[in-house]
Design a protein around this motif. Structure first.
Motif, PDB file in Angstrom:
ATOM      1  N   ARG A  61       0.829  -1.212   0.000  1.00  0.00           N
ATOM      2  CA  ARG A  61       0.000   0.000   0.000  1.00  0.00           C
ATOM      3  C   ARG A  61       0.861   1.259   0.000  1.00  0.00           C
ATOM      4  NH1 ARG A  61      -4.720  -1.688   4.297  1.00  0.00           N
ATOM      5  NH2 ARG A  61      -5.844  -3.055   2.881  1.00  0.00           N
ATOM      6  N   ASP A 114     -11.950  -2.909  -3.830  1.00  0.00           N
ATOM      7  CA  ASP A 114     -10.874  -2.290  -3.061  1.00  0.00           C
ATOM      8  C   ASP A 114     -11.223  -2.140  -1.585  1.00  0.00           C
ATOM      9  OD1 ASP A 114      -9.322  -2.144  -5.314  1.00  0.00           O
ATOM     10  OD2 ASP A 114      -9.678  -0.004  -5.679  1.00  0.00           O
ATOM     11  N   TYR A 115     -12.490  -1.848  -1.323  1.00  0.00           N
ATOM     12  CA  TYR A 115     -12.913  -1.587   0.049  1.00  0.00           C
ATOM     13  C   TYR A 115     -13.739  -2.739   0.637  1.00  0.00           C
ATOM     14  CZ  TYR A 115     -11.161   3.092  -0.667  1.00  0.00           C
ATOM     15  OH  TYR A 115     -10.337   4.149  -0.923  1.00  0.00           O
ATOM     16  N   ASP A 116     -13.676  -3.908   0.023  1.00  0.00           N
ATOM     17  CA  ASP A 116     -14.472  -5.046   0.446  1.00  0.00           C
ATOM     18  C   ASP A 116     -14.171  -5.432   1.900  1.00  0.00           C
ATOM     19  OD1 ASP A 116     -16.369  -7.038   0.067  1.00  0.00           O
ATOM     20  OD2 ASP A 116     -14.822  -8.534  -0.428  1.00  0.00           O
ATOM     21  N   GLU A 117     -12.877  -5.447   2.269  1.00  0.00           N
ATOM     22  CA  GLU A 117     -12.502  -5.804   3.640  1.00  0.00           C
ATOM     23  C   GLU A 117     -13.123  -4.844   4.648  1.00  0.00           C
ATOM     24  OE1 GLU A 117      -8.327  -6.129   4.257  1.00  0.00           O
ATOM     25  OE2 GLU A 117      -8.040  -7.396   2.500  1.00  0.00           O
ATOM     26  N   ARG A 118     -13.062  -3.554   4.364  1.00  0.00           N
ATOM     27  CA  ARG A 118     -13.579  -2.547   5.288  1.00  0.00           C
ATOM     28  C   ARG A 118     -15.104  -2.571   5.355  1.00  0.00           C
ATOM     29  NH1 ARG A 118      -9.754   2.638   3.975  1.00  0.00           N
ATOM     30  NH2 ARG A 118      -7.797   1.612   4.446  1.00  0.00           N
ATOM     31  N   LEU A 119     -15.715  -2.838   4.201  1.00  0.00           N
ATOM     32  CA  LEU A 119     -17.184  -2.880   4.171  1.00  0.00           C
ATOM     33  C   LEU A 119     -17.685  -4.097   4.918  1.00  0.00           C
ATOM     34  CD1 LEU A 119     -17.837  -1.845   0.453  1.00  0.00           C
ATOM     35  CD2 LEU A 119     -18.136  -0.453   2.488  1.00  0.00           C
ATOM     36  N   ALA A 175     -14.165  -0.227  -6.980  1.00  0.00           N
ATOM     37  CA  ALA A 175     -14.194   0.448  -5.672  1.00  0.00           C
ATOM     38  C   ALA A 175     -14.717  -0.496  -4.593  1.00  0.00           C
ATOM     39  CB  ALA A 175     -15.062   1.702  -5.744  1.00  0.00           C
ATOM     40  N   VAL A 176     -15.759  -1.253  -4.915  1.00  0.00           N
ATOM     41  CA  VAL A 176     -16.291  -2.215  -3.952  1.00  0.00           C
ATOM     42  C   VAL A 176     -15.240  -3.283  -3.641  1.00  0.00           C
ATOM     43  CG1 VAL A 176     -17.990  -4.064  -3.642  1.00  0.00           C
ATOM     44  CG2 VAL A 176     -18.704  -1.836  -4.531  1.00  0.00           C
TER      45      VAL A 176
END
Length: 173
Positions: free
Chosen positions: A130, A168-173, A165-166
């Motif tokens: 990252r 990329d942020y799947d872990e956080r969601l 985008a979903v």
């Protein structure tokens, strides 16, 4: 009488000459104003043969052009310094990051590692990736802000961007 008549002709000639010269001088000032407005900052008016009041306006326009030139040069210098700073900092970060990545790779070859160490190693590996991406994005943003990057407009599919985008942020969601 003849002297008076001669004086009258001389004054009339001066008035006619003045009436012809003043519009020409005013046109020079208008042209200078247009040149400045269009960005031609190195344009100057020769004020040597102008009437005093008109000369004052022409000198003011010349001074405005000089001031704008200095402002543009200062802005360009500031942009160059900013770009150099970003480039140098990015290079320093990349150098340290390469060292971290190399040590992570060395640790991956060590077996057996305790389960907690493997988990820590995975976190280090992910965070280093990252950080590398952020550093590359910083360099690209710097290039884009200074106009040193080629840009091509292309059609996009919004659905793909949303899915990315979903993802990329799947872990956080």
């Amino acid at each position: 009488g003849a002297f008076f008549l001669l004086l009258l002709f001389a004054l009339d000639g001066a008035l006619v000459l003045g009436a012809a010269v003043i519009p020409h001088q005013l046109q020079k000032i208008r042209d200078m104003g247009r040149a400045l407005a269009s960005g031609e900052l190195d344009t100057k008016i020769d004020t040597r043969r102008m009437f005093q009041d008109i000369r004052a306006h022409a000198e003011d326009l010349n001074a405005i052009g000089d001031g704008m030139t200095r402002a543009v040069e200062q802005r360009l210098r500031s942009e160059r310094l900013k770009t150099e700073l970003i480039t140098n900092v990015s290079h320093d970060i990349k150098t340290q990051l390469t060292s971290i990545v190399n040590y992570v790779e060395l640790l991956k070859t060590q077996t057996p590692l305790p389960p907690a160490a493997e988990e820590y190693l995975a976190v280090l590996d992910r965070q280093a990736g990252r950080l590398r991406k952020l550093t590359e994005d910083l360099v690209e943003a710097s290039k884009a802000s200074t106009g040193n990057i080629a840009v091509r407009l292309e059609p996009i599919v919004v659905n793909e961007i949303v899915h990315q985008a979903v993802g990329d942020y799947d872990e956080r969601l």
